[in-house]
Design an enzyme around this catalytic site. Structure first.
Site, PDB file in Angstrom:
ATOM      1  N   GLY A  59      20.922  62.882  -8.399  1.00  0.00           N
ATOM      2  CA  GLY A  59      20.072  62.585  -9.558  1.00  0.00           C
ATOM      3  C   GLY A  59      20.416  63.481 -10.733  1.00  0.00           C
ATOM      4  O   GLY A  59      20.478  63.032 -11.888  1.00  0.00           O
TER       5      GLY A  59
ATOM      6  N   ALA B  94      23.301  64.851 -11.265  1.00  0.00           N
ATOM      7  CA  ALA B  94      24.623  64.408 -11.768  1.00  0.00           C
ATOM      8  C   ALA B  94      24.480  63.155 -12.646  1.00  0.00           C
ATOM      9  O   ALA B  94      25.157  63.022 -13.678  1.00  0.00           O
ATOM     10  CB  ALA B  94      25.562  64.136 -10.597  1.00  0.00           C
TER      11      ALA B  94
ATOM     12  N   ASP C  94       5.749  62.478  -7.860  1.00  0.00           N
ATOM     13  CA  ASP C  94       6.034  62.006  -6.510  1.00  0.00           C
ATOM     14  C   ASP C  94       6.141  60.489  -6.612  1.00  0.00           C
ATOM     15  O   ASP C  94       5.142  59.810  -6.891  1.00  0.00           O
ATOM     16  CB  ASP C  94       4.885  62.418  -5.573  1.00  0.00           C
ATOM     17  CG  ASP C  94       5.081  61.890  -4.154  1.00  0.00           C
ATOM     18  OD1 ASP C  94       5.972  61.051  -3.937  1.00  0.00           O
ATOM     19  OD2 ASP C  94       4.314  62.324  -3.277  1.00  0.00           O
TER      20      ASP C  94
ATOM     21  N   ASN D  61      16.902  56.960  -7.900  1.00  0.00           N
ATOM     22  CA  ASN D  61      17.757  57.810  -7.073  1.00  0.00           C
ATOM     23  C   ASN D  61      16.999  58.544  -5.963  1.00  0.00           C
ATOM     24  O   ASN D  61      17.568  58.822  -4.912  1.00  0.00           O
ATOM     25  CB  ASN D  61      18.456  58.825  -7.994  1.00  0.00           C
ATOM     26  CG  ASN D  61      19.087  59.951  -7.217  1.00  0.00           C
ATOM     27  OD1 ASN D  61      20.154  59.794  -6.628  1.00  0.00           O
ATOM     28  ND2 ASN D  61      18.415  61.098  -7.184  1.00  0.00           N
TER      29      ASN D  61
ATOM     30  N   TYR E 233      16.630  55.216   7.960  1.00  0.00           N
ATOM     31  CA  TYR E 233      17.351  55.446   6.691  1.00  0.00           C
ATOM     32  C   TYR E 233      18.269  54.252   6.417  1.00  0.00           C
ATOM     33  O   TYR E 233      18.300  53.703   5.309  1.00  0.00           O
ATOM     34  CB  TYR E 233      18.160  56.751   6.782  1.00  0.00           C
ATOM     35  CG  TYR E 233      18.979  57.055   5.544  1.00  0.00           C
ATOM     36  CD1 TYR E 233      18.397  57.671   4.437  1.00  0.00           C
ATOM     37  CD2 TYR E 233      20.334  56.713   5.463  1.00  0.00           C
ATOM     38  CE1 TYR E 233      19.142  57.946   3.297  1.00  0.00           C
ATOM     39  CE2 TYR E 233      21.086  56.987   4.330  1.00  0.00           C
ATOM     40  CZ  TYR E 233      20.480  57.606   3.254  1.00  0.00           C
ATOM     41  OH  TYR E 233      21.229  57.873   2.117  1.00  0.00           O
TER      42      TYR E 233
ATOM     43  N   ALA F 242      18.058  51.211   7.578  1.00  0.00           N
ATOM     44  CA  ALA F 242      17.260  50.010   7.270  1.00  0.00           C
ATOM     45  C   ALA F 242      16.840  50.011   5.802  1.00  0.00           C
ATOM     46  O   ALA F 242      16.905  48.982   5.118  1.00  0.00           O
ATOM     47  CB  ALA F 242      16.024  49.969   8.167  1.00  0.00           C
TER      48      ALA F 242
ATOM     49  N   LYS G 163      18.342  51.401   3.296  1.00  0.00           N
ATOM     50  CA  LYS G 163      19.482  51.186   2.390  1.00  0.00           C
ATOM     51  C   LYS G 163      19.991  49.739   2.454  1.00  0.00           C
ATOM     52  O   LYS G 163      20.446  49.198   1.445  1.00  0.00           O
ATOM     53  CB  LYS G 163      20.605  52.194   2.698  1.00  0.00           C
ATOM     54  CG  LYS G 163      20.199  53.651   2.415  1.00  0.00           C
ATOM     55  CD  LYS G 163      19.772  53.876   0.954  1.00  0.00           C
ATOM     56  CE  LYS G 163      19.353  55.294   0.657  1.00  0.00           C
ATOM     57  NZ  LYS G 163      18.926  55.526  -0.728  1.00  0.00           N
TER      58      LYS G 163
ATOM     59  N   ASN H 102      28.526  65.589  -1.500  1.00  0.00           N
ATOM     60  CA  ASN H 102      28.185  66.979  -1.220  1.00  0.00           C
ATOM     61  C   ASN H 102      26.839  67.380  -1.859  1.00  0.00           C
ATOM     62  O   ASN H 102      26.812  67.954  -2.938  1.00  0.00           O
ATOM     63  CB  ASN H 102      29.330  67.857  -1.750  1.00  0.00           C
ATOM     64  CG  ASN H 102      29.150  69.300  -1.371  1.00  0.00           C
ATOM     65  OD1 ASN H 102      28.333  69.622  -0.504  1.00  0.00           O
ATOM     66  ND2 ASN H 102      29.894  70.168  -2.033  1.00  0.00           N
ATOM     67  N   THR H 103      25.749  67.029  -1.181  1.00  0.00           N
ATOM     68  CA  THR H 103      24.406  67.423  -1.639  1.00  0.00           C
ATOM     69  C   THR H 103      23.624  67.925  -0.419  1.00  0.00           C
ATOM     70  O   THR H 103      24.091  67.804   0.717  1.00  0.00           O
ATOM     71  CB  THR H 103      23.625  66.236  -2.241  1.00  0.00           C
ATOM     72  OG1 THR H 103      23.277  65.345  -1.168  1.00  0.00           O
ATOM     73  CG2 THR H 103      24.422  65.489  -3.289  1.00  0.00           C
TER      74      THR H 103
HETATM   75  N1  LIG Z   1      24.523  62.632  -0.541  1.00  0.00           N
HETATM   76  C1  LIG Z   1      24.977  61.562   0.077  1.00  0.00           C
HETATM   77  O1  LIG Z   1      25.886  61.646   0.921  1.00  0.00           O
HETATM   78  C2  LIG Z   1      24.433  60.196  -0.280  1.00  0.00           C
HETATM   79  C3  LIG Z   1      25.202  59.065   0.031  1.00  0.00           C
HETATM   80  C4  LIG Z   1      24.696  57.821  -0.279  1.00  0.00           C
HETATM   81  C5  LIG Z   1      23.473  57.670  -0.895  1.00  0.00           C
HETATM   82  N2  LIG Z   1      22.742  58.798  -1.173  1.00  0.00           N
HETATM   83  C6  LIG Z   1      21.439  58.599  -1.827  1.00  0.00           C
HETATM   84  O2  LIG Z   1      21.431  59.310  -3.050  1.00  0.00           O
HETATM   85  C7  LIG Z   1      20.092  59.647  -3.406  1.00  0.00           C
HETATM   86  C8  LIG Z   1      20.023  61.126  -3.806  1.00  0.00           C
HETATM   87  O3  LIG Z   1      20.309  61.913  -2.675  1.00  0.00           O
HETATM   88  P1  LIG Z   1      21.002  63.353  -2.732  1.00  0.00           P
HETATM   89  O4  LIG Z   1      22.171  63.258  -1.859  1.00  0.00           O
HETATM   90  O5  LIG Z   1      21.178  63.791  -4.132  1.00  0.00           O
HETATM   91  O6  LIG Z   1      19.880  64.194  -1.952  1.00  0.00           O
HETATM   92  P2  LIG Z   1      19.079  65.507  -2.387  1.00  0.00           P
HETATM   93  O7  LIG Z   1      18.203  65.778  -1.221  1.00  0.00           O
HETATM   94  O8  LIG Z   1      20.018  66.558  -2.851  1.00  0.00           O
HETATM   95  O9  LIG Z   1      18.225  65.047  -3.651  1.00  0.00           O
HETATM   96  C9  LIG Z   1      17.117  64.186  -3.536  1.00  0.00           C
HETATM   97  C10 LIG Z   1      16.139  64.504  -4.651  1.00  0.00           C
HETATM   98  O10 LIG Z   1      15.031  63.589  -4.531  1.00  0.00           O
HETATM   99  C11 LIG Z   1      13.829  64.344  -4.673  1.00  0.00           C
HETATM  100  N3  LIG Z   1      12.727  63.661  -4.002  1.00  0.00           N
HETATM  101  C12 LIG Z   1      12.530  63.512  -2.667  1.00  0.00           C
HETATM  102  N4  LIG Z   1      11.377  62.883  -2.447  1.00  0.00           N
HETATM  103  C13 LIG Z   1      10.822  62.618  -3.654  1.00  0.00           C
HETATM  104  C14 LIG Z   1       9.631  61.985  -4.073  1.00  0.00           C
HETATM  105  N5  LIG Z   1       8.737  61.514  -3.188  1.00  0.00           N
HETATM  106  N6  LIG Z   1       9.391  61.864  -5.398  1.00  0.00           N
HETATM  107  C15 LIG Z   1      10.277  62.371  -6.305  1.00  0.00           C
HETATM  108  N7  LIG Z   1      11.405  62.991  -5.967  1.00  0.00           N
HETATM  109  C16 LIG Z   1      11.690  63.113  -4.654  1.00  0.00           C
HETATM  110  C17 LIG Z   1      14.151  65.703  -4.033  1.00  0.00           C
HETATM  111  O11 LIG Z   1      13.243  66.719  -4.430  1.00  0.00           O
HETATM  112  C18 LIG Z   1      15.571  65.930  -4.532  1.00  0.00           C
HETATM  113  O12 LIG Z   1      15.606  66.563  -5.788  1.00  0.00           O
HETATM  114  C19 LIG Z   1      19.235  59.275  -2.201  1.00  0.00           C
HETATM  115  O13 LIG Z   1      18.637  58.012  -2.439  1.00  0.00           O
HETATM  116  C20 LIG Z   1      20.238  59.169  -1.072  1.00  0.00           C
HETATM  117  O14 LIG Z   1      19.814  58.326  -0.045  1.00  0.00           O
HETATM  118  C21 LIG Z   1      23.191  60.054  -0.888  1.00  0.00           C
END
Ligand SMILES: NC(=O)c1ccc[n+]([C@@H]2O[C@H](COP(=O)([O-])OP(=O)(O)OC[C@H]3O[C@@H](n4cnc5c(N)ncnc54)[C@H](O)[C@@H]3O)[C@@H](O)[C@H]2O)c1
Length: 256
Positions: free
Chosen positions: A18, A20, A64, A91, A151, A153, A155, A187-188
């Protein structure tokens, strides 16, 4: 879409992908409302963006996304501050098989709610100016994952919802493009959930499968996905698209 002076909302933007996406929009001189449940990290990110891009470019809202009233306020505050809404990036997401109902609430229910709020603000056939919505799906939208069934399901559902709403938008002349991003591993901090027993619950025994898939796909940096996101938002020909991004193959659009 021309991004200069456009206005976007990015959910879950305190860190990771998010953050990024928000920064990719700021580099294009868009105004960005970043929201997150984590207000401490959100304040740090906002301060970093203020320093780099100027104080009026970014607004942080504690939200939230699973709270319908907080989500509604996020949209109202955006329009109050910047006068319009052009872009929504859904995101915010979690990976938790133990509290799986919450995973569905954040990854799917809140995402649907945010799409509908964006429609209210953007629909051309109801007096809006149109816009672009990007929903965070994943490579998990296409494949089974024994370590993360719920998870996965969510997506799969995000992709089906995105493609269906995109078709509704086209047929109903909403003037809104709705697309899905489907990255492989990035990488998160979400990657840390891949081997945590309290997160994977009864699927912990399959944790090595998740790690094996990660090594096969490779791990991307968030900024690479940020650049791909800009392509999805800027390209006016894309609606109902599923953009896949992996370390091994780069960007590929799924042929349905
Ligand atoms: N990192 C990966 O490998 C990857 C791959 C594919 C898809 N994604 C998707 O990308 C998105 C972002 O994930 P990320 O990797 O940056 O993870 P992350 O955990 O680093 O970031 C997620 C962010 O969402 C916020 N968040 C969580 N619950 C929340 C809520 N109820 N209300 C508001 N904010 C909330 C968290 O505080 C955090 O800042 C997600 O939807 C994830 O499923 C990630």
């Amino acid at each position: 879409m021309i991004l200069k002076n456009s206005v976007g909302i990015v959910t879950g933007a305190s860190r990771g992908l998010g953050k990024a996406f928000a920064e990719a929009l700021l580099k294009k001189e868009a105004k960005v409302v970043i929201c997150d449940i984590d207000h401490e990290e959100g304040a740090i990110t906002k301060a970093e963006f203020d320093e780099k891009y100027g104080p009026n470019q970014t607004t942080f809202v504690t939200c939230d996304v699973t709270s319908p009233s907080q989500l509604k306020d996020l949209f109202s505050q955006t329009v109050q501050k910047y006068g319009k809404l052009d872009i929504l990036c859904n995101n915010a997401g979690i990976n938790n098989e133990n509290i799986w109902e919450k995973t569905i609430s954040v990854n799917l229910v809140a995402l649907i709610q945010a799409n509908y709020l964006a429609l209210e603000h953007m629909r051309c056939d109801r007096g809006g100016q149109g816009g672009s919505i990007v929903n965070m799906a994943s490579m998990s939208s296409f494949q089974p994952a024994p370590h993360a069934p719920v998870y996965t399901a969510t997506k799969h559902a995000v992709l089906g919802f995105t493609r269906s709403l995109a078709e509704a938008s086209r047929l109903g002349n909403f003037g809104i493009r709705i697309n899905a991003m489907c990255p492989g591993f990035v990488n998160t901090s979400i990657l840390e959930t891949l081997d945590q027993e309290e997160i994977l619950g009864m699927f912990y025994q399959f944790k090595d499968i998740g790690k094996h898939i990660m090594h096969l796909f490779g791990v991307l940096e968030p900024s690479v996905i940020g650049d791909a996101f800009i392509q999805l938002v800027e390209d006016d020909s894309l609606n109902g698209a599923a953009m896949k991004i992996t370390a091994s193959k780069g960007i590929q659009f799924e042929n349905f």
